[in-house]
Structures are given as C-alpha cells and as structure tokens.
Design a protein around this motif. Structure first.
Motif, PDB file in Angstrom:
ATOM      1  N   THR A   9      33.135 -16.750  13.923  1.00  0.00           N
ATOM      2  CA  THR A   9      33.441 -16.715  12.486  1.00  0.00           C
ATOM      3  C   THR A   9      33.456 -18.129  11.895  1.00  0.00           C
ATOM      4  OG1 THR A   9      35.760 -16.604  13.141  1.00  0.00           O
ATOM      5  CG2 THR A   9      34.734 -14.540  12.442  1.00  0.00           C
ATOM      6  N   LEU A  12      29.321 -22.880  12.438  1.00  0.00           N
ATOM      7  CA  LEU A  12      28.212 -22.931  13.396  1.00  0.00           C
ATOM      8  C   LEU A  12      27.983 -21.543  14.000  1.00  0.00           C
ATOM      9  CD1 LEU A  12      26.312 -24.998  14.994  1.00  0.00           C
ATOM     10  CD2 LEU A  12      27.990 -24.780  16.830  1.00  0.00           C
ATOM     11  N   ARG A  34      38.802 -15.223  16.972  1.00  0.00           N
ATOM     12  CA  ARG A  34      40.265 -15.306  16.870  1.00  0.00           C
ATOM     13  C   ARG A  34      40.779 -14.381  15.772  1.00  0.00           C
ATOM     14  NH1 ARG A  34      42.964 -21.023  15.541  1.00  0.00           N
ATOM     15  NH2 ARG A  34      41.366 -20.993  13.930  1.00  0.00           N
ATOM     16  N   THR A  35      39.969 -14.244  14.705  1.00  0.00           N
ATOM     17  CA  THR A  35      40.422 -13.512  13.518  1.00  0.00           C
ATOM     18  C   THR A  35      39.430 -12.374  13.214  1.00  0.00           C
ATOM     19  OG1 THR A  35      40.934 -15.778  12.758  1.00  0.00           O
ATOM     20  CG2 THR A  35      41.398 -13.982  11.213  1.00  0.00           C
ATOM     21  N   LYS A  38      37.807 -11.545   9.820  1.00  0.00           N
ATOM     22  CA  LYS A  38      36.768 -12.425   9.263  1.00  0.00           C
ATOM     23  C   LYS A  38      35.380 -12.079   9.786  1.00  0.00           C
ATOM     24  CE  LYS A  38      37.667 -16.960   9.191  1.00  0.00           C
ATOM     25  NZ  LYS A  38      38.202 -18.260   9.697  1.00  0.00           N
ATOM     26  N   TYR A  51      41.559 -18.699  22.269  1.00  0.00           N
ATOM     27  CA  TYR A  51      41.532 -19.636  23.399  1.00  0.00           C
ATOM     28  C   TYR A  51      42.946 -19.951  23.929  1.00  0.00           C
ATOM     29  CZ  TYR A  51      36.946 -20.981  21.318  1.00  0.00           C
ATOM     30  OH  TYR A  51      35.684 -20.996  20.783  1.00  0.00           O
ATOM     31  N   SER A  71      33.026 -25.102  20.989  1.00  0.00           N
ATOM     32  CA  SER A  71      34.259 -25.873  21.141  1.00  0.00           C
ATOM     33  C   SER A  71      35.219 -25.565  19.995  1.00  0.00           C
ATOM     34  CB  SER A  71      33.939 -27.366  21.200  1.00  0.00           C
ATOM     35  OG  SER A  71      33.114 -27.725  20.106  1.00  0.00           O
ATOM     36  N   SER A  72      36.494 -25.556  20.336  1.00  0.00           N
ATOM     37  CA  SER A  72      37.552 -25.277  19.357  1.00  0.00           C
ATOM     38  C   SER A  72      37.635 -26.425  18.346  1.00  0.00           C
ATOM     39  CB  SER A  72      38.865 -25.149  20.125  1.00  0.00           C
ATOM     40  OG  SER A  72      39.962 -25.209  19.260  1.00  0.00           O
ATOM     41  N   ASN A 141      28.782 -33.270   7.737  1.00  0.00           N
ATOM     42  CA  ASN A 141      30.034 -34.039   7.802  1.00  0.00           C
ATOM     43  C   ASN A 141      30.066 -35.081   6.684  1.00  0.00           C
ATOM     44  OD1 ASN A 141      30.523 -32.677  10.167  1.00  0.00           O
ATOM     45  ND2 ASN A 141      30.141 -34.415  11.520  1.00  0.00           N
ATOM     46  N   ARG A 169      23.766 -28.266  10.664  1.00  0.00           N
ATOM     47  CA  ARG A 169      24.401 -27.258  11.541  1.00  0.00           C
ATOM     48  C   ARG A 169      23.386 -26.213  11.982  1.00  0.00           C
ATOM     49  NH1 ARG A 169      28.798 -27.581   8.360  1.00  0.00           N
ATOM     50  NH2 ARG A 169      30.747 -28.048   9.413  1.00  0.00           N
TER      51      ARG A 169
HETATM   52  N1  LIG Z   1      29.032 -32.095  15.766  1.00  0.00           N
HETATM   53  C1  LIG Z   1      29.793 -32.235  14.704  1.00  0.00           C
HETATM   54  O1  LIG Z   1      29.513 -33.012  13.768  1.00  0.00           O
HETATM   55  C2  LIG Z   1      31.015 -31.387  14.576  1.00  0.00           C
HETATM   56  C3  LIG Z   1      31.720 -31.404  13.388  1.00  0.00           C
HETATM   57  C4  LIG Z   1      32.840 -30.583  13.284  1.00  0.00           C
HETATM   58  C5  LIG Z   1      33.227 -29.801  14.367  1.00  0.00           C
HETATM   59  N2  LIG Z   1      32.493 -29.842  15.507  1.00  0.00           N
HETATM   60  C6  LIG Z   1      32.837 -29.031  16.698  1.00  0.00           C
HETATM   61  O2  LIG Z   1      31.955 -27.928  16.716  1.00  0.00           O
HETATM   62  C7  LIG Z   1      32.698 -26.698  16.616  1.00  0.00           C
HETATM   63  C8  LIG Z   1      31.921 -25.725  15.734  1.00  0.00           C
HETATM   64  O3  LIG Z   1      31.713 -26.326  14.463  1.00  0.00           O
HETATM   65  P1  LIG Z   1      31.974 -25.515  13.137  1.00  0.00           P
HETATM   66  O4  LIG Z   1      31.406 -26.307  12.043  1.00  0.00           O
HETATM   67  O5  LIG Z   1      31.583 -24.100  13.325  1.00  0.00           O
HETATM   68  O6  LIG Z   1      33.573 -25.555  13.053  1.00  0.00           O
HETATM   69  P2  LIG Z   1      34.502 -24.536  12.266  1.00  0.00           P
HETATM   70  O7  LIG Z   1      33.793 -23.961  11.101  1.00  0.00           O
HETATM   71  O8  LIG Z   1      35.782 -25.258  12.035  1.00  0.00           O
HETATM   72  O9  LIG Z   1      34.728 -23.339  13.313  1.00  0.00           O
HETATM   73  C9  LIG Z   1      35.550 -23.462  14.418  1.00  0.00           C
HETATM   74  C10 LIG Z   1      35.684 -22.101  15.068  1.00  0.00           C
HETATM   75  O10 LIG Z   1      36.562 -22.224  16.175  1.00  0.00           O
HETATM   76  C11 LIG Z   1      37.440 -21.107  16.141  1.00  0.00           C
HETATM   77  N3  LIG Z   1      38.704 -21.407  16.807  1.00  0.00           N
HETATM   78  C12 LIG Z   1      39.556 -22.416  16.551  1.00  0.00           C
HETATM   79  N4  LIG Z   1      40.641 -22.297  17.345  1.00  0.00           N
HETATM   80  C13 LIG Z   1      40.446 -21.189  18.088  1.00  0.00           C
HETATM   81  C14 LIG Z   1      41.224 -20.535  19.065  1.00  0.00           C
HETATM   82  N5  LIG Z   1      42.437 -20.982  19.418  1.00  0.00           N
HETATM   83  N6  LIG Z   1      40.714 -19.421  19.652  1.00  0.00           N
HETATM   84  C15 LIG Z   1      39.500 -18.949  19.303  1.00  0.00           C
HETATM   85  N7  LIG Z   1      38.728 -19.508  18.356  1.00  0.00           N
HETATM   86  C16 LIG Z   1      39.212 -20.617  17.757  1.00  0.00           C
HETATM   87  C17 LIG Z   1      37.682 -20.857  14.666  1.00  0.00           C
HETATM   88  O11 LIG Z   1      38.191 -19.539  14.463  1.00  0.00           O
HETATM   89  P3  LIG Z   1      38.628 -19.001  13.005  1.00  0.00           P
HETATM   90  O12 LIG Z   1      37.337 -18.594  12.337  1.00  0.00           O
HETATM   91  O13 LIG Z   1      39.524 -17.860  13.293  1.00  0.00           O
HETATM   92  O14 LIG Z   1      39.287 -20.128  12.299  1.00  0.00           O
HETATM   93  C18 LIG Z   1      36.279 -21.047  14.112  1.00  0.00           C
HETATM   94  O15 LIG Z   1      35.554 -19.854  14.236  1.00  0.00           O
HETATM   95  C19 LIG Z   1      34.062 -27.115  16.051  1.00  0.00           C
HETATM   96  O16 LIG Z   1      35.059 -26.193  16.410  1.00  0.00           O
HETATM   97  C20 LIG Z   1      34.245 -28.474  16.671  1.00  0.00           C
HETATM   98  O17 LIG Z   1      34.682 -28.386  18.013  1.00  0.00           O
HETATM   99  C21 LIG Z   1      31.393 -30.591  15.622  1.00  0.00           C
END
Ligand SMILES: NC(=O)c1ccc[n+]([C@@H]2O[C@H](COP(=O)([O-])OP(=O)(O)OC[C@H]3O[C@@H](n4cnc5c(N)ncnc54)[C@H](OP(=O)(O)O)[C@@H]3O)[C@@H](O)[C@H]2O)c1
Length: 284
Positions: A9, A12, A34-35, A38, A51, A71-72, A141, A169
């Motif tokens: 959700t 990415l 997690r949710t 959504k 997680y 990754s979280s 970002n 992304r």
């Molecule tokens: N390469 C980069 O520039 C960059 C930038 C930002 C982040 N990242 C990393 O890449 C990941 C994916 O990016 P994104 O843009 O998709 O981030 P995002 O939109 O913040 O999504 C993070 C996801 O992780 C889930 N999550 C967080 N805690 C959790 C838990 N305890 N158990 C299960 N799921 C959990 C969230 O669930 P909910 O939907 O329920 O909130 C959400 O679906 C990020 O989480 C971070 O580690 C990379």
C-alpha cells in the motif's frame, strides 16, 4: 507459484503490484499489508502483515514462493522488522526473497545504510535464496520540494556539487517486477540508479526552465539547512537526517553510472525533466 509483496500500500509497492499484474495473473499475487483497508483497490489477494508483529507473519506467508520485501519506512526499527520477516519466511518455506536495499549499501556513508546492510547480512545467513535491489534515490525525494522552493524563491540543500543518479519510483518498481517474474536473478546484488546524473544546481535550473521563474540553488552548511527544515515544522530528527543525507550526496553517495537499472527494465530511466514536469502539474 505465488508472489508476495510487502508494503504493497506504499508508493513503491502500489506500482510494483501494477507492474506485476501486467506480467502474471492477479491470482498469483498476494499483497502483504499493514493496513488492509488501504489495499481494497489493489485487485489482488490481501493478507494482513505487520513487520513488528512476528507471531502473525509466518501464517500470512503460507503458500508464498517468492517474496518482495520492501524495506520499512520506520527508520531505526527496520533491522529488527526485516529480520522478523526473514525468520518467518524461513519457517513458512518461502523459496526466494527479493529485498529493496540502498545504493552501494556496503560503502555508502548515508545514515540509512546500516539497517540495509544488517538486512542483507540476515538474508545471507537465512539460507533462503535472495536477490538484493540496491535502489538509488527516488527523483521524487527532491521534486516533492519543488512547490516549496518556488514559494521560497530558491532550492535549498547541502549537497554541493554532488552528482545524483536518481530515478523515478516507477523505474525501481518496474525493476522489482522484472526480477520477480524473470529468471536467473537469484544470488545477485543489483546497484540500481538513474541513467542521468545531476547536481542540485542542475535541478534548480530545470525547475527555472520549466516555470520561467529564476530559481537559484542555494547551498547551505548542514546545520543551517537542518535549522531551516525545523523552522518550517519538520521534526528535528528528520530535519537533521535530511541535511545529513545531502552531505552524503555531496560525497558522491547517490552517484552510480553502471546503468544496471535501465538494462534490467529494457528502457532508459525516467528523465529528470519529466519528473520535474509531473511535480509541477500534479503537486504531491
Ligand atoms: N530510495 C529512496 O529514495 C527511498 C526514499 C524513501 C523511502 N525509501 C525506502 O523504500 C521503501 C518504499 O518506498 P515508498 O516510497 O513506497 O515508501 P512509503 O510510501 O512510505 O511506503 C512504505 C510502506 O511500508 C509499509 N510499512 C511501514 N511499516 C510497516 C510495518 N511495521 N509493517 C508492514 N508494513 C509497514 C507502509 O505501510 P502503510 O501503507 O500501512 O503505511 C507502506 O506501505 C520505504 O519504506 C523506505 O524503506 C527509499
């Protein structure tokens, strides 16, 4: 063969699900979220997956052959959380884990790298087949700050002349889908980054070009930049982290010119100009 996607959700994860649906049947995809509220629009089977709740993870992984562990976003908790998932995957008989790490995790000075390296080590120790997608910076970002920069009359940062090989992304999501549905990726570590490298001065010039407004890049000392981020309401820890990541960018930690991402997805990565254009028409 069932493929599970954690964080489905998130921004990415949603694109990964879309890209997987273009390649395999929806019935073979499981969103581990997690949710669950959504996830109703994802159009695939959904299972609850937190997680931080290790007791429930193995049950949710039942019947999953390949797992994308996104990754979280809970910085500081992630090594433990990812280890919970890897241990549960072992117990549930998952055959292959694909993990989203960070560019050059083994040499990067980014404060984020430690948790990713710990997860890579846990994957190695698990004995499960794995693939590491060391994702570079998302172009988004920076482009999420475009509207703020226009309002402030300058793009602020501490990245100096650091070259940034970011990608959209959607490029990283497509790479994950390609790997999950392809052959011979087991045991590989991919360093994924955009084809085009730019500095924040170049980014400011691109915004100026597209808006017709003169927007200079203003490079600031780390403490000053963090102070400005705090003054606009950002929590202290996050503001300090962002300024610190720019310092790592100034050292070249966000640069890579091996073009592994475009090779994997079979097309050039999304140009900076396009992501800037999207941020101007659809502000996030
Ligand atoms: N390469 C980069 O520039 C960059 C930038 C930002 C982040 N990242 C990393 O890449 C990941 C994916 O990016 P994104 O843009 O998709 O981030 P995002 O939109 O913040 O999504 C993070 C996801 O992780 C889930 N999550 C967080 N805690 C959790 C838990 N305890 N158990 C299960 N799921 C959990 C969230 O669930 P909910 O939907 O329920 O909130 C959400 O679906 C990020 O989480 C971070 O580690 C990379």
């Amino acid at each position: 063969m069932k493929t599970g996607v954690t964080g489905a959700t998130g921004q990415l994860g949603r694109i990964v699900i879309e890209k997987l649906k273009e390649r395999v049947s929806s019935e073979s995809i499981v969103a581990l979220v997690r949710t669950p509220q959504k996830a109703v629009d994802l159009g695939v089977e959904t299972r609850e997956f937190d997680y931080s709740k290790p007791d429930n993870l193995a049950i949710a992984l039942k019947g999953i052959d390949s797992l994308l562990l996104i990754s979280s976003n809970e910085i500081g908790q992630r090594a433990r959380q990812h280890k919970n998932v890897i241990e549960a995957a072992k117990g549930a008989g998952v055959k292959w884990i694909v993990y989203t790490s960070i560019l050059h995790a083994d040499t990067s000075t980014l404060s984020l790298a430690g948790e990713h390296l710990a997860t890579e080590a846990a994957l190695k120790e698990s004995g499960i087949q794995y693939t590491v997608l060391r994702n570079g910076w998302y172009t988004e970002n920076y482009t999420r700050s475009v509207q703020g920069a226009i309002a402030a009359g300058a793009f602020l940062g501490s990245a100096g002349d650091g070259q940034i090989s970011s990608a959209a992304r959607a490029d990283y999501a497509e790479a994950a889908a390609v790997v999950l549905t392809g052959l011979n990726h087991q045991g590989k570590i991919y360093e994924l980054a955009g084809d085009e490298a730019y500095t924040l001065t170049d980014l400011a010039a691109e915004i100026s070009k597209q808006t017709g407004k003169e927007l200079p890049y203003k490079n600031l000392p780390e403490i000053e930049y963090a102070g400005i981020l705090k003054s606009i309401g950002m929590p202290e820890g996050y503001a300090n982290a962002i300024a610190g990541w720019d310092i790592s960018a100034s050292r070249g930690d966000l640069f890579d010119n091996a073009h592994q991402l475009s090779r994997l997805i079979g097309r050039p990565t999304t140009p900076l100009a396009k992501v800037v254009g999207i941020s101007l028409t659809k502000p996030s």
